[in-house]
Design a protein around this motif. Structure first.
Motif, mmCIF file in Angstrom:
data_model
loop_
_atom_site.group_PDB
_atom_site.id
_atom_site.type_symbol
_atom_site.label_atom_id
_atom_site.label_comp_id
_atom_site.label_asym_id
_atom_site.label_seq_id
_atom_site.Cartn_x
_atom_site.Cartn_y
_atom_site.Cartn_z
ATOM 1 N N ASP A 89 0.761 -1.265 -0.024
ATOM 2 C CA ASP A 89 0.089 0.102 -0.134
ATOM 3 C C ASP A 89 0.958 1.364 0.069
ATOM 4 N N TYR A 90 1.869 1.208 0.721
ATOM 5 C CA TYR A 90 2.982 2.316 0.921
ATOM 6 C C TYR A 90 3.414 2.631 -0.620
ATOM 7 N N PHE A 91 4.103 1.512 -1.160
ATOM 8 C CA PHE A 91 4.579 1.558 -2.515
ATOM 9 C C PHE A 91 3.730 2.250 -3.331
ATOM 10 N N ARG A 92 2.538 1.862 -3.372
ATOM 11 C CA ARG A 92 1.375 2.554 -4.193
ATOM 12 C C ARG A 92 1.192 3.914 -4.022
ATOM 13 N N MET A 93 1.285 4.190 -3.006
ATOM 14 C CA MET A 93 1.086 5.671 -2.556
ATOM 15 C C MET A 93 2.248 6.595 -2.945
ATOM 16 N N TYR A 94 3.431 5.785 -2.723
ATOM 17 C CA TYR A 94 4.680 6.665 -3.269
ATOM 18 C C TYR A 94 4.683 6.498 -4.650
ATOM 19 N N ALA A 95 4.254 5.513 -5.474
ATOM 20 C CA ALA A 95 4.209 5.556 -7.002
ATOM 21 C C ALA A 95 3.132 6.677 -7.428
ATOM 22 N N ASP A 96 2.138 6.604 -6.747
ATOM 23 C CA ASP A 96 1.054 7.841 -7.404
ATOM 24 C C ASP A 96 1.415 8.862 -7.052
ATOM 25 N N ASN A 97 2.022 9.277 -5.885
ATOM 26 C CA ASN A 97 2.433 10.836 -5.354
ATOM 27 C C ASN A 97 3.296 11.418 -6.428
ATOM 28 N N PHE A 98 4.528 10.523 -6.949
ATOM 29 C CA PHE A 98 5.200 10.876 -7.744
ATOM 30 C C PHE A 98 5.264 10.361 -9.290
ATOM 31 N N GLN A 99 3.946 9.942 -9.501
ATOM 32 C CA GLN A 99 3.433 9.364 -10.823
ATOM 33 C C GLN A 99 4.762 8.346 -11.470
#
Length: 436
Positions: A89-99
């Motif tokens: 979940d954290y990795f997805r947040m990181y990837a989404d935040n920085f596109q």
């Protein structure tokens, strides 16, 4: 012209490399052989060839404040030691935040990486890929970052177990273990009492009759786990060990000698690609590698799993100095004492490497000052109403006590009249300053 960088692997290191390339104005292209990012931390019901695999209950053994990306704190309400699903979940947040996802080519294998014929002049690489339909392509890149990890192939040293060829039970590597249910009411032997070995032994103890654990490199010691309690015994390895119905070999064979790239390493590498940092000589780099390997060899037993081990804080500081982001402790103490004290006497969290230099992050100071709040947040039981603000007279009481103590040492009559009766003075002050 923008320099192109091939990032091989879309795990935690791959995501960090994509982000660092973008920060430095480079053009990353990430090749991920599966249909999603996350690498080791993606739980799959069935192990896949040439890919790391974890069991359902895996919880990371590094706290969230130490393992997070340096400019993206893990949410405060997440537990300090996270289940693998929360890490994803954290990795997805990181990837989404920085596109970052748009730079990843999923279902694409890298077949070959080699220097171009004019490498001595251009410094470029030929990268051959293959997609899920079997279509092969060749690409030219200015740099390549290897992020494939090292927990890929199980190490099954069956030659170390006499009689294993006639063993009638089932044995397999912990890589193939997922849940304990199929081992209910059986006896189990766990070979290797490392992180995974202890995890699995305790988990199996809830459903099996007995779990016996053997440290792989020290046969005389045995850990027996019953009802989630572990006991250590001295034991002689007997031929009868072939009777249990399950053996799990808790060792992992690293894939080659490739070191997984951390975020700090990615920041250093991308600075090298841009020409902002000059590589040391080959001789000095080889000498440094040899020194680190010898240090680790003295500390650990001979094993594949510690070939890339380093001392975290010392290693991070070493790379941070090269990048130009190592905190200046004296300057911090003089210019921002609160942060300086937190950095010097607090944990070595990644945020401190974003306080200055290339990649400086405006939120680093706040992240450092609130790190303990995020540690405490998941341990709070329920939200409470904020207490009503009340005027405190504690400081007045302290002044009164000090005055009274002073009066015990000097002539009381020499004090001004308004100090000769501190209690009366306090009453007068309270009369003019009523409690809110």
């Amino acid at each position: 012209m923008t320099r192109r960088v091939a990032v091989i692997g879309g795990g935690s290191s791959g995501l960090a490399c994509i982000k660092c390339c973008l920060d430095e104005g480079l053009e990353p292209v990430c090749y991920e052989s599966s249909d999603d990012f996350g690498g080791l931390w993606r739980f799959k019901e069935n192990p896949e060839p040439d890919r790391a695999s974890i069991y359902h209950s895996v919880i990371i053994n590094t706290s969230k404040e130490m393992m997070c990306f340096s400019d993206f704190p893990i949410p405060g309400h997440f537990p300090n030691f996270m289940h693998n699903s929360l890490i994803m979940d954290y990795f997805r947040m990181y990837a989404d935040n920085f596109q970052l996802t748009k730079y990843i080519r999923f279902n694409t294998k890298v077949l070959q990486v080699k220097q171009r014929s004019d490498f001595s002049h251009s410094g470029q690489w030929d990268v051959e890929t293959e997609n899920k339909d079997g279509k092969k392509e060749k690409h030219i890149f200015d740099a390549v970052m290897i992020c494939i990890g090292h927990h890929c192939h199980p190490n099954m040293p069956l030659h170390d177990f006499p009689g294993i060829d006639t063993f009638k039970g089932k044995y397999f590597h912990s890589r193939d273990y997922k849940t304990p249910e199929e081992w209910r009411n059986k006896k189990a032997v766990v070979i290797g009492i490392g992180n995974s070995g202890i995890d699995i032994a305790v988990e199996l103890s809830r459903v099996t009759k007995q779990v016996t654990g053997f440290p792989f490199h020290s046969w005389p010691q045995v850990v027996t786990v019953t009802e989630n309690k572990a006991s250590l015994y001295k034991y002689v390895f007997p031929p009868e060990l072939a009777r249990p119905t399950l053996a799990i070999i808790g060792l992992v064979q690293p894939l080659g000698a490739i070191m997984p790239i951390s975020e700090m390493q990615a920041r250093w590498a991308t600075r090298v690609f841009k020409g902002c940092i000059k590589l040391p000589s080959v001789a000095s780099m080889l000498k440094d590698i040899q020194c680190k390997e010898e240090t680790m060899a003295k500390r650990y037993v001979t094993s594949h799993r510690h070939t890339i081990q380093v001392d975290y804080v010392r290693y991070m500081d070493e790379i941070a100095k090269m990048v130009g982001v190592l905190p200046n402790f004296l300057r911090l103490l003089l210019t921002d004492p609160r942060v300086g004290l937190n950095v010097i006497f607090g944990p070595c969290t990644p945020y401190q490497y974003r306080l200055r230099g290339p990649g400086k992050w405006a939120g680093a100071r706040e992240a450092i000052l609130t790190q303990w709040e995020r540690v405490a947040q998941p341990m709070q039981t329920r939200p409470c109403d904020e207490p009503q603000c009340k005027r405190s007279y504690a400081w007045l009481l302290m002044i009164s006590a000090a005055v009274m103590g002073l009066a015990a040492y000097i002539n009381r009559n020499s004090l001004p009249s308004f100090l000769q009766d501190p209690a009366a003075l306090l009453d007068k002050i309270k009369a003019y300053w009523p409690a809110q």
